[in-house]
Design a protein around this motif. Structure first.
Motif, PDB file in Angstrom:
ATOM      1  N   UNK A  49      39.770  -2.917   9.911  1.00 47.29           N
ATOM      2  CA  UNK A  49      38.257  -2.898  10.119  1.00 47.29           C
ATOM      3  C   UNK A  49      37.745  -1.510   9.351  1.00 47.29           C
ATOM      4  N   UNK A  50      36.505  -1.489   8.639  1.00 46.32           N
ATOM      5  CA  UNK A  50      35.854  -0.321   8.117  1.00 46.32           C
ATOM      6  C   UNK A  50      35.034   0.405   9.164  1.00 46.32           C
ATOM      7  N   UNK A  51      35.498   1.788   9.325  1.00 44.21           N
ATOM      8  CA  UNK A  51      34.962   2.425  10.363  1.00 44.21           C
ATOM      9  C   UNK A  51      34.210   3.812   9.810  1.00 44.21           C
ATOM     10  N   UNK A  52      33.037   4.121  10.495  1.00 41.41           N
ATOM     11  CA  UNK A  52      32.538   5.340  10.122  1.00 41.41           C
ATOM     12  C   UNK A  52      32.048   6.039  11.604  1.00 41.41           C
ATOM     13  N   UNK A  53      32.201   7.423  11.613  1.00 39.16           N
ATOM     14  CA  UNK A  53      31.803   8.225  12.501  1.00 39.16           C
ATOM     15  C   UNK A  53      30.537   9.309  12.189  1.00 39.16           C
ATOM     16  N   UNK A  54      29.403   9.080  13.222  1.00 40.82           N
ATOM     17  CA  UNK A  54      28.378  10.072  12.798  1.00 40.82           C
ATOM     18  C   UNK A  54      28.294  10.992  14.194  1.00 40.82           C
ATOM     19  N   UNK A  55      28.623  12.455  13.871  1.00 34.26           N
ATOM     20  CA  UNK A  55      28.512  13.194  14.994  1.00 34.26           C
ATOM     21  C   UNK A  55      27.294  14.065  14.886  1.00 34.26           C
ATOM     22  N   UNK A  56      26.218  13.703  15.441  1.00 37.39           N
ATOM     23  CA  UNK A  56      24.978  14.141  15.324  1.00 37.39           C
ATOM     24  C   UNK A  56      24.872  15.564  15.881  1.00 37.39           C
ATOM     25  N   UNK A  57      25.734  16.029  16.582  1.00 37.61           N
ATOM     26  CA  UNK A  57      25.732  17.485  16.897  1.00 37.61           C
ATOM     27  C   UNK A  57      26.077  18.451  15.960  1.00 37.61           C
ATOM     28  N   UNK A  58      27.213  17.977  15.258  1.00 33.71           N
ATOM     29  CA  UNK A  58      27.559  18.946  14.039  1.00 33.71           C
ATOM     30  C   UNK A  58      26.836  18.857  12.865  1.00 33.71           C
ATOM     31  N   UNK A  59      26.042  17.716  12.808  1.00 37.10           N
ATOM     32  CA  UNK A  59      25.106  17.657  11.668  1.00 37.10           C
ATOM     33  C   UNK A  59      23.647  17.932  12.032  1.00 37.10           C
ATOM     34  N   UNK A  60      23.522  18.572  13.323  1.00 32.35           N
ATOM     35  CA  UNK A  60      22.094  19.076  13.826  1.00 32.35           C
ATOM     36  C   UNK A  60      21.218  18.020  13.687  1.00 32.35           C
ATOM     37  N   UNK A  61      21.429  16.771  13.785  1.00 29.58           N
ATOM     38  CA  UNK A  61      20.318  15.986  13.885  1.00 29.58           C
ATOM     39  C   UNK A  61      19.610  15.416  15.223  1.00 29.58           C
ATOM     40  N   UNK A  62      18.312  15.248  15.078  1.00 31.11           N
ATOM     41  CA  UNK A  62      17.688  15.079  16.088  1.00 31.11           C
ATOM     42  C   UNK A  62      17.838  13.579  16.467  1.00 31.11           C
ATOM     43  N   UNK A  63      17.427  12.839  17.560  1.00 31.15           N
ATOM     44  CA  UNK A  63      17.603  11.558  18.024  1.00 31.15           C
ATOM     45  C   UNK A  63      16.801  10.730  17.004  1.00 31.15           C
ATOM     46  N   UNK A  64      15.741  10.825  16.674  1.00 31.10           N
ATOM     47  CA  UNK A  64      15.121   9.944  15.590  1.00 31.10           C
ATOM     48  C   UNK A  64      15.749  10.182  14.374  1.00 31.10           C
ATOM     49  N   UNK A  65      16.455  11.232  13.813  1.00 33.56           N
ATOM     50  CA  UNK A  65      17.177  11.293  12.676  1.00 33.56           C
ATOM     51  C   UNK A  65      18.415  10.632  12.649  1.00 33.56           C
ATOM     52  N   UNK A  66      18.989  10.724  13.858  1.00 36.50           N
ATOM     53  CA  UNK A  66      20.189   9.924  14.068  1.00 36.50           C
ATOM     54  C   UNK A  66      19.933   8.237  13.893  1.00 36.50           C
ATOM     55  N   UNK A  67      19.096   7.947  14.451  1.00 35.25           N
ATOM     56  CA  UNK A  67      18.764   6.449  14.390  1.00 35.25           C
ATOM     57  C   UNK A  67      18.415   5.866  12.828  1.00 35.25           C
ATOM     58  N   UNK A  68      17.694   6.875  12.174  1.00 39.46           N
ATOM     59  CA  UNK A  68      17.300   6.446  10.976  1.00 39.46           C
ATOM     60  C   UNK A  68      18.781   6.345  10.213  1.00 39.46           C
ATOM     61  N   UNK A  69      19.316   7.458  10.399  1.00 37.19           N
ATOM     62  CA  UNK A  69      21.000   7.633   9.510  1.00 37.19           C
ATOM     63  C   UNK A  69      21.666   6.500   9.840  1.00 37.19           C
ATOM     64  N   UNK A  70      21.545   5.869  11.332  1.00 36.88           N
ATOM     65  CA  UNK A  70      22.446   4.834  11.661  1.00 36.88           C
ATOM     66  C   UNK A  70      21.823   3.412  10.805  1.00 36.88           C
ATOM     67  N   UNK A  71      20.735   3.373  10.798  1.00 35.09           N
ATOM     68  CA  UNK A  71      20.021   2.141  10.090  1.00 35.09           C
ATOM     69  C   UNK A  71      20.073   2.152   8.586  1.00 35.09           C
ATOM     70  N   UNK A  72      20.289   3.605   8.041  1.00 28.62           N
ATOM     71  CA  UNK A  72      20.740   3.755   6.627  1.00 28.62           C
ATOM     72  C   UNK A  72      22.264   3.136   6.478  1.00 28.62           C
ATOM     73  N   UNK A  73      22.858   3.481   7.359  1.00 28.44           N
ATOM     74  CA  UNK A  73      24.473   3.044   7.116  1.00 28.44           C
ATOM     75  C   UNK A  73      24.759   1.419   7.308  1.00 28.44           C
TER      76      UNK A  73
END
Length: 492
Positions: A49-73
């Motif tokens: 399976x194709x896998x990606x991990x998004x660590x919002x803490x290390x990327x300094x992303x707020x919750x809305x930014x995390x959600x947008x990044x997830x949708x973009x992926x």
């Protein structure tokens, strides 16, 4: 943007500011890798399976930014994880998990969204009822995710029979069945460390008191999963479904340590096991082989007063296990026996001295506000803290975490619980500990904050730190102790 749509995206919410308040501004907290995302990611990738991990803490992303990044992926399945590096870390992360899930569904209503973690395993039905998710995964996820991804790929709504899966169907919540444990941990591949920003993780400040400027690189690992004990305040086995310990083979653990050291230059490592120092033969073999590598490592690991031995501590020290975390919990015999902790208080000071004699440092864990606590028993705990004088003390209030017996008892008795999941955080403004038979949650919290302040400003403690670690580390602690927690006056 990734060139290929991933089959699954794991998200670790970033919640440092929310959970730690002013403490997060001073680099006091660790930034720990999302190990369960790595474990699941490595397993799924091994299956193709194709896998990606998004660590919002290390990327300094707020919750809305995390959600947008997830949708973009645009992953076939997005999994938001409420998992931390100790049993208490899951529930308090649910505020961020819920916010991210809601925003993802606002941006992409058709996106397949699952929630997983210890809290979700403890409260699967409530979580699915309250959160904006399509699925809740109960258990480790190893037996749940492959058939779930396959069903989504096939565009099928046939989720019945998938182990550990809770889902919605025609407005109804469809219950899952707790999956069988993964028995042979050595059949799992190494965590997908390469999918994580390893250069950004840092150890706890106390873990590196020998040099607080040298907290990176940092990693965590399991050598075993689960715990055979049944302490009433602990919720860890809600993720596994049984009170049982499963151990990895020594060679498997050594291979992962070799990889972390040789690939990322890792020196600081937390052994995540709920109880590492339990089987003397295994500890001696593993630590002996680590020591033979000749690495300059700085581990910390959990031990238990009634399972650790002098031979174990000696072998651990030679391997680089410089810090031993003990759950002393309380200085009151009555309080300890009530929570089925299972050790005699007269052993505590002997074990502490035995640890110091090996040249090791103690991370001492204490809990104020267990069910039998009153002011006298909490003073006993405070006196024990001062007598042990550990190089670091985690000073907690008793929380009824979902998945623990304390939580079940609190619900059955109608005891007051935090109004929000954030209130389960020890350091949050709206923190609300469990009331005891004799004290309110606010009284417990006030005593806890007093005890913390007294401990870290005690001249005896600060002089000990100066003598062991130097002036710079002592000043680091003084600066830390100047920070004050913002508490809700209505609680205190």
């Amino acid at each position: 943007m990734p060139s290929r749509r991933p089959d699954v995206l794991f998200i670790k919410p970033g919640s440092q500011k929310q959970l730690y308040g002013s403490l997060s501004d001073y680099d006091l907290t660790a930034i720990e890798p999302p190990l369960w995302a790595g474990i699941l990611g490595g397993y799924l990738r091994g299956l193709g399976y194709g896998v990606e991990i998004l660590d919002a803490e290390t990327d300094g992303l707020g919750w809305n930014e995390v959600a947008q990044a997830a949708v973009d992926r645009g992953a076939l399945l997005t999994v938001v994880m409420a998992s931390g590096h100790n049993p208490s870390a899951s529930t308090m992360n649910m505020t961020g998990v819920g916010a991210i899930a809601r925003r993802i569904k606002e941006l992409a209503p058709q996106a397949a969204l699952a929630l997983t973690g210890l809290h979700l395993s403890a409260l699967p039905e409530r979580s699915l009822r309250e959160e904006a998710a399509d699925f809740v995964i109960q258990g480790e996820g190893l037996r749940t995710l492959p058939p779930l991804i396959d069903a989504l790929k096939a565009k099928a709504d046939a989720f019945a029979g998938i182990p550990g899966l809770w889902w919605r169907q025609d407005g109804h919540i469809m219950p899952g069945i707790m999956p069988e444990m993964w028995k042979d941990l050595d059949t799992l591949p190494m965590p997908a460390w390469d999918l994580l920003p390893m250069e950004r993780y840092r150890a706890h400040n106390w873990h590196c008191f020998d040099d607080v400027t040298r907290r990176q690189p940092y990693a965590t690992l399991y050598t075993s999963l689960g715990c055979p004990y049944q302490c009433s305040f602990c919720c860890i086995n809600a993720l596994f479904g049984e009170h049982r310990l499963r151990s990895r083979g020594v060679d498997s653990v050594l291979a992962e340590i070799d990889f972390l050291v040789n690939t990322y230059g890792v020196r600081n490592i937390k052994i995540m096991d709920e109880l590492f120092a339990v089987n003397e033969k295994r500890v001696l073999e593993l630590c002996g082989k680590i020591a033979s590598r000749g690495y300059d490592l700085n581990f910390w690991a959990y031990a238990r007063v009634n399972t650790v031995s002098e031979r174990m501590l000696e072998a651990m020290k030679k391997a680089g296990v410089n810090w031993i975390a003990y759950g002393f919990e309380s200085g009151s015999k009555r309080v300890i026996e009530d929570v089925t902790k299972g050790y005699q208080l007269d052993k505590v000071l002997r074990v502490a001295q035995m640890t110091y004699d090996q040249g090791q440092h103690i991370c001492a864990n204490f809990i104020f506000g267990l069910p039998e606590d009153d002011y006298d028993s909490m003073q006993e705990t405070n006196a024990l803290m001062q007598e042990i004088n550990a190089e670091w003390a985690n000073i907690y209030s008793a929380m009824a975490y979902p998945g623990s017996k304390l939580y079940d008892d609190a619900v059955a008795q109608g005891l007051p619980l935090p109004a929000t999941w954030n209130g389960f955080s020890q350091y949050s403004r709206d923190c609300l500990p469990l009331p005891t038979k004799y004290l309110s949650g606010g009284q417990v919290l006030a005593f806890r904050d007093y005890a913390f302040d007294a401990y870290y400003k005690n001249p005896r403690y600060l002089n000990m730190i100066r003598s062991k670690f130097g002036e710079d580390t002592m000043r680091h602690i003084v600066k830390m102790a100047e920070k004050t927690l913002d508490r809700d006056n209505a609680v205190i």
